[in-house]
Write an enzyme that holds these catalytic residues in place. Structure first.
Site, PDB file in Angstrom:
ATOM      1  N   ARG A 162      50.537  18.132 103.436  1.00 31.29           N
ATOM      2  CA  ARG A 162      50.712  18.528 104.830  1.00 31.29           C
ATOM      3  C   ARG A 162      50.580  17.287 105.698  1.00 31.29           C
ATOM      4  NH1 ARG A 162      45.701  22.161 105.473  1.00 31.29           N
ATOM      5  NH2 ARG A 162      44.916  20.474 104.118  1.00 31.29           N
ATOM      6  N   LYS A 219      57.732  24.137  94.459  1.00 32.27           N
ATOM      7  CA  LYS A 219      57.776  23.302  95.660  1.00 32.27           C
ATOM      8  C   LYS A 219      58.853  23.776  96.633  1.00 32.27           C
ATOM      9  CE  LYS A 219      57.396  19.815  98.497  1.00 32.27           C
ATOM     10  NZ  LYS A 219      56.314  19.785  99.495  1.00 32.27           N
ATOM     11  N   CYS A 275      60.764  17.078 105.073  1.00 31.85           N
ATOM     12  CA  CYS A 275      60.868  17.907 103.877  1.00 31.85           C
ATOM     13  C   CYS A 275      61.577  19.245 104.084  1.00 31.85           C
ATOM     14  CB  CYS A 275      59.467  18.126 103.287  1.00 31.85           C
ATOM     15  SG  CYS A 275      59.440  18.233 101.495  1.00 31.85           S
TER      16      CYS A 275
END
Length: 283
Positions: A162, A219, A275
């Site tokens: 994060r 993921k 991401c």
């Protein structure tokens, strides 16, 4: 979990951007000898001097401490990775210019450069561990490329960082995921990753071993689910604007349901960063 003092290894981290730089410094903090590699000479020079190229709480101190100790070094020369027991791939996989897929050029280029080094180890056990976020099937494809090199194995070890908590998430993760080619025959890969993460495992961190595809999809699914929650509450916000409801009240109340929870239910401009956007379109 291993007993006794941790086995200290030589590790390489190929690609020292946001993910790779944090991972390299954190692994050195665990006591391993770590060599970070990148093609960007300016970045390598800065990191070698203990100068952080990114803004992440706790990273500056972590970097300087481990550079000063000599456990953490940086290079642009693949030849300097010859002694590494584990090679972590932390390269970017940006969205392709010609479509929604992920550009795996950097991953494949790294494997091309590693191949002669791996072959020169004459069968000494070596692990390539993928950290990059990749589409399902990538690890299986890379595995097929290295099967002819004696002693070399591949695992996929996704990250769950994060922004703002990357150092803590690396040293004290809420789980470790290993993806191996065959869960019934992955003892060597598991043993090497366990040696890397022994101090983390000693904290009773959950560790799960799956096949390549499951590890990759964990993921991608995590990114997609978080993006879905943000998109959902933004859609509710639009409905609130039309009806006169208050989206903060709605989010607070639905977040009290323990099946839903309050996290990522803040209406705003949407999701971004390096991401989620490309990952949700390149599964």
């Amino acid at each position: 979990m291993n007993d006794g003092p941790p086995a200290l290894l030589t590790l390489s981290v190929i690609g020292v951007g946001y993910l790779g730089a944090v991972h390299a410094a954190a692994m050195a903090e665990l006591g391993h000898r770590v060599i970070g590699l990148d093609v960007d000479q300016a970045r390598i020079d800065a990191l070698s001097e203990g100068q952080s190229p990114l803004h992440e709480p706790g990273f500056d101190e972590l970097l300087r401490r481990n550079v000063d100790s000599g456990r953490l070094t940086f290079t642009i020369d693949y030849a300097e990775l010859a002694d590494a027991d584990v090679h972590f791939l932390a390269l970017g996989t940006p969205q392709r210019d010609d479509g929604l897929g992920a550009d795996l050029t950097y991953i494949h280029s790294a494997l091309d450069a590693l191949a002669p080094i791996l072959e020169a180890r004459d069968g000494k056990p070596t692990l390539i561990a993928g950290k990059s976020t990749v589409p399902v099937g990538t690890a299986r494809e890379l595995h097929a490329r290295i099967t002819s090199i004696d002693g070399v194995a591949l695992a996929w070890n996704p990250e769950f960082l994060r922004e703002g908590f990357a150092v803590d998430d690396t040293l004290r993760p809420d789980r470790l995921v290993y993806g191996v080619a065959d869960t019934s025959d992955g003892e060597a890969e598991i043993a090497l990753l366990d040696a890397v993460y022994q101090q983390i495992l000693d904290l009773n961190t959950p560790r799960r071993v799956y096949n390549f595809e499951s590890a990759e999809l964990v993921k991608v699914s995590a990114n997609s689910f978080l993006a879905t929650r943000i998109s959902f509450i933004n859609a509710i916000s639009e409905l609130c604007d039309v009806t006169g409801a208050d989206v903060n009240d709605v989010a607070e109340a639905i977040g009290m349901d323990d099946r839903i929870g309050p996290k990522f239910l803040r209406a705003g401009i949407g999701f971004g960063g390096g991401c989620p956007p490309p990952r949700t379109s390149a599964v």
